[in-house]
Design a protein around this motif. Structure first.
Motif, PDB file in Angstrom:
ATOM      1  N   GLU A 263       0.855  -1.187   0.000  1.00 48.17           N
ATOM      2  CA  GLU A 263       0.000   0.000   0.000  1.00 48.17           C
ATOM      3  C   GLU A 263       0.891   1.236   0.000  1.00 48.17           C
ATOM      4  OE1 GLU A 263      -3.088   0.035  -0.411  1.00 48.17           O
ATOM      5  OE2 GLU A 263      -3.947  -1.825   0.345  1.00 48.17           O
ATOM      6  N   TYR A 264       0.512   2.238  -0.808  1.00 45.54           N
ATOM      7  CA  TYR A 264       1.308   3.449  -0.937  1.00 45.54           C
ATOM      8  C   TYR A 264       0.427   4.673  -0.660  1.00 45.54           C
ATOM      9  CZ  TYR A 264       4.380   0.188  -3.403  1.00 45.54           C
ATOM     10  OH  TYR A 264       5.169  -0.882  -3.740  1.00 45.54           O
ATOM     11  N   GLY A 265       1.054   5.824  -0.504  1.00 41.24           N
ATOM     12  CA  GLY A 265       0.308   7.071  -0.355  1.00 41.24           C
ATOM     13  C   GLY A 265      -0.641   7.047   0.830  1.00 41.24           C
ATOM     14  N   PRO A 266      -1.845   7.607   0.672  1.00 41.18           N
ATOM     15  CA  PRO A 266      -2.798   7.673   1.793  1.00 41.18           C
ATOM     16  C   PRO A 266      -3.089   6.326   2.455  1.00 41.18           C
ATOM     17  CG  PRO A 266      -3.490   9.132   0.046  1.00 41.18           C
ATOM     18  CD  PRO A 266      -2.329   8.359  -0.506  1.00 41.18           C
ATOM     19  N   PRO A 267      -3.265   5.211   1.714  1.00 39.05           N
ATOM     20  CA  PRO A 267      -3.481   3.929   2.385  1.00 39.05           C
ATOM     21  C   PRO A 267      -2.305   3.533   3.279  1.00 39.05           C
ATOM     22  CG  PRO A 267      -4.180   3.774   0.107  1.00 39.05           C
ATOM     23  CD  PRO A 267      -3.460   5.083   0.240  1.00 39.05           C
ATOM     24  N   ALA A 268      -1.082   3.818   2.831  1.00 37.96           N
ATOM     25  CA  ALA A 268       0.090   3.525   3.665  1.00 37.96           C
ATOM     26  C   ALA A 268       0.072   4.382   4.922  1.00 37.96           C
ATOM     27  CB  ALA A 268       1.381   3.773   2.881  1.00 37.96           C
ATOM     28  N   ARG A 269      -0.290   5.649   4.768  1.00 36.88           N
ATOM     29  CA  ARG A 269      -0.388   6.528   5.929  1.00 36.88           C
ATOM     30  C   ARG A 269      -1.425   5.998   6.934  1.00 36.88           C
ATOM     31  NH1 ARG A 269       0.382  11.698   2.854  1.00 36.88           N
ATOM     32  NH2 ARG A 269       2.392  12.522   3.536  1.00 36.88           N
ATOM     33  N   ARG A 270      -2.533   5.468   6.417  1.00 37.12           N
ATOM     34  CA  ARG A 270      -3.558   4.947   7.321  1.00 37.12           C
ATOM     35  C   ARG A 270      -3.025   3.770   8.135  1.00 37.12           C
ATOM     36  NH1 ARG A 270      -7.122   6.429   3.064  1.00 37.12           N
ATOM     37  NH2 ARG A 270      -6.993   4.372   2.085  1.00 37.12           N
ATOM     38  N   LEU A 271      -2.247   2.910   7.488  1.00 33.27           N
ATOM     39  CA  LEU A 271      -1.674   1.766   8.210  1.00 33.27           C
ATOM     40  C   LEU A 271      -0.695   2.227   9.285  1.00 33.27           C
ATOM     41  CD1 LEU A 271      -1.075  -0.643   5.191  1.00 33.27           C
ATOM     42  CD2 LEU A 271      -2.755  -0.927   7.013  1.00 33.27           C
ATOM     43  N   ILE A 272       0.126   3.210   8.948  1.00 32.87           N
ATOM     44  CA  ILE A 272       1.066   3.739   9.939  1.00 32.87           C
ATOM     45  C   ILE A 272       0.313   4.436  11.062  1.00 32.87           C
ATOM     46  CG2 ILE A 272       2.981   5.351  10.310  1.00 32.87           C
ATOM     47  CD1 ILE A 272       3.725   4.877   7.328  1.00 32.87           C
ATOM     48  N   GLY A 273      -0.703   5.208  10.702  1.00 33.08           N
ATOM     49  CA  GLY A 273      -1.493   5.905  11.714  1.00 33.08           C
ATOM     50  C   GLY A 273      -2.199   4.949  12.652  1.00 33.08           C
ATOM     51  N   ARG A 274      -2.670   3.822  12.110  1.00 31.50           N
ATOM     52  CA  ARG A 274      -3.334   2.836  12.957  1.00 31.50           C
ATOM     53  C   ARG A 274      -2.360   2.243  13.972  1.00 31.50           C
ATOM     54  NH1 ARG A 274      -6.457  -1.496   9.587  1.00 31.50           N
ATOM     55  NH2 ARG A 274      -4.360  -2.349   9.222  1.00 31.50           N
ATOM     56  N   ALA A 275      -1.129   1.970  13.527  1.00 34.82           N
ATOM     57  CA  ALA A 275      -0.126   1.459  14.459  1.00 34.82           C
ATOM     58  C   ALA A 275       0.226   2.508  15.499  1.00 34.82           C
ATOM     59  CB  ALA A 275       1.128   1.050  13.679  1.00 34.82           C
ATOM     60  N   ARG A 276       0.305   3.751  15.063  1.00 34.44           N
ATOM     61  CA  ARG A 276       0.609   4.853  16.010  1.00 34.44           C
ATOM     62  C   ARG A 276      -0.508   4.988  17.059  1.00 34.44           C
ATOM     63  NH1 ARG A 276       1.076   8.468  19.161  1.00 34.44           N
ATOM     64  NH2 ARG A 276       2.289  10.414  18.928  1.00 34.44           N
ATOM     65  N   ALA A 277      -1.762   4.856  16.636  1.00 36.06           N
ATOM     66  CA  ALA A 277      -2.879   4.993  17.552  1.00 36.06           C
ATOM     67  C   ALA A 277      -2.954   3.846  18.553  1.00 36.06           C
ATOM     68  CB  ALA A 277      -4.175   5.080  16.749  1.00 36.06           C
ATOM     69  N   SER A 278      -2.355   2.702  18.210  1.00 41.39           N
ATOM     70  CA  SER A 278      -2.415   1.555  19.100  1.00 41.39           C
ATOM     71  C   SER A 278      -1.471   1.664  20.290  1.00 41.39           C
ATOM     72  CB  SER A 278      -2.069   0.282  18.315  1.00 41.39           C
ATOM     73  OG  SER A 278      -0.662   0.220  18.023  1.00 41.39           O
ATOM     74  N   LEU A 279      -0.544   2.627  20.237  1.00 45.62           N
ATOM     75  CA  LEU A 279       0.412   2.775  21.328  1.00 45.62           C
ATOM     76  C   LEU A 279      -0.258   3.387  22.542  1.00 45.62           C
ATOM     77  CD1 LEU A 279       3.478   4.157  19.334  1.00 45.62           C
ATOM     78  CD2 LEU A 279       3.178   1.841  20.221  1.00 45.62           C
ATOM     79  N   ASP A 280       0.038   2.838  23.697  1.00 45.04           N
ATOM     80  CA  ASP A 280      -0.517   3.352  24.960  1.00 45.04           C
ATOM     81  C   ASP A 280       0.459   4.363  25.524  1.00 45.04           C
ATOM     82  OD1 ASP A 280      -1.686   3.879  27.342  1.00 45.04           O
ATOM     83  OD2 ASP A 280      -1.506   1.841  28.155  1.00 45.04           O
ATOM     84  N   LEU A 281       0.151   5.640  25.329  1.00 41.29           N
ATOM     85  CA  LEU A 281       1.063   6.705  25.785  1.00 41.29           C
ATOM     86  C   LEU A 281       0.631   7.270  27.135  1.00 41.29           C
ATOM     87  CD1 LEU A 281       1.536   8.588  22.416  1.00 41.29           C
ATOM     88  CD2 LEU A 281       3.146   7.082  23.553  1.00 41.29           C
ATOM     89  N   ALA A 282      -0.289   6.629  27.789  1.00 40.25           N
ATOM     90  CA  ALA A 282      -0.779   7.124  29.090  1.00 40.25           C
ATOM     91  C   ALA A 282       0.321   7.025  30.141  1.00 40.25           C
ATOM     92  CB  ALA A 282      -1.989   6.320  29.508  1.00 40.25           C
TER      93      ALA A 282
END
Length: 282
Positions: A263-282
């Protein structure tokens, strides 16, 4: 430090000397028969020069030992194998800095780099803190002297090539690398932010291979292709430096087949963003 390659070359030279002596020839006499300078005979015997197959065939025939031709070619094949296989134990004996300087030079000499990373972020895209953790962990794993500051500096210097208008970078990263976390959560978050911002930049093509993608061939291991002249494959114990046309073509095909499913472009960004959102930064 004497390398495995040099040791093997010296062993081949010693065998050449032995065969010459058995034939009752002085070095200058053998050189005359072959039409060489005597210095070439000396360099080959002392392991100072790598012979070609033609050199070895000529040597065997000049001393009337055609029966030794196969043996000499076998020794050369073993020597070439030593050159391809570069053990981490020897490469990292003085820490990571030396190997990173080699990477800087290879990148400087290359116009197009293609790479596949399976379980970590490519070194060309790593943040300083992510790289620091990788180097520290590897030094501990291998029991070597850490040279982390110098290694990180070299890796960041290598990344300057990303802004060279004469170079292009095409990388495939398995989605698993977005979740495998070799570092603290905050460091991983910063790393994913950087990766997210690299998507779509000029001269950088970043593809993410999603977990559920159908692949013509699965990703076997990480590898980097430098132009069409070199493939570097990393294993736990060694690196393979492959320069043969058939090897390069095989890895190019593997890269092309995997790139079809990325996946490239916006779909690739969505995959990266999903992984970023899964991190527990609390």
């Amino acid at each position: 430090m004497t390398t495995d390659y040099q040791t093997a070359r010296e062993a081949l030279g010693a065998r050449l000397r032995e065969l010459r002596v058995e034939a009752g020839l002085e070095g200058k006499d053998l050189a005359a028969r072959l039409g060489w300078q005597p210095s070439k005979v000396s360099r080959l015997q002392n392991g100072k020069q790598t012979p070609t197959r033609e050199d070895l065939t000529g040597w065997a025939r000049a001393i009337d030992r055609t029966d030794a031709e196969g043996e000499l070619h076998g020794l050369l094949a073993g020597l070439e194998m030593k050159q391809r296989h570069r053990s981490w134990r020897r490469q990292l004996a003085g820490g990571h800095r030396g190997r990173q300087e080699i990477a800087v030079r290879q990148t400087d000499a290359t116009q197009a780099i293609r790479g596949l990373e399976v379980s970590r972020i490519p070194g060309m895209f790593q943040t300083p803190e992510y790289a620091r953790v990788i180097f520290d962990s590897n030094a501990e794993f291998r029991g070597i002297t850490p040279t982390t500051d110098a290694a990180v500096e070299a890796r960041m210097r290598r990344q300057e090539a990303l802004y060279d208008p004469e170079k292009t970078f095409r990388f495939l990263v398995c989605e698993a690398a977005l979740y495998h976390r070799p570092c603290p959560v905050a460091v991983m978050a910063e790393q994913l932010d950087r990766l997210y911002n690299l998507v779509g930049q000029r001269r950088i093509e970043l593809g993410i291979l999603p977990f559920g993608a159908q692949l013509r061939r699965t990703a076997p291991h990480a590898f980097w292709i430098y132009d069409r002249r070199l493939v570097i494959v990393e294993t736990i114990s060694e690196e393979l430096w492959l320069t043969g046309e058939d090897d390069i073509a095989l890895y190019e095909r593997a890269w092309d087949w995997l790139a079809e499913s990325a996946e490239y472009g916006p779909p690739a960004r969505r995959l990266i963003g999903r992984a970023r959102a899964s991190l527990d930064l609390a």
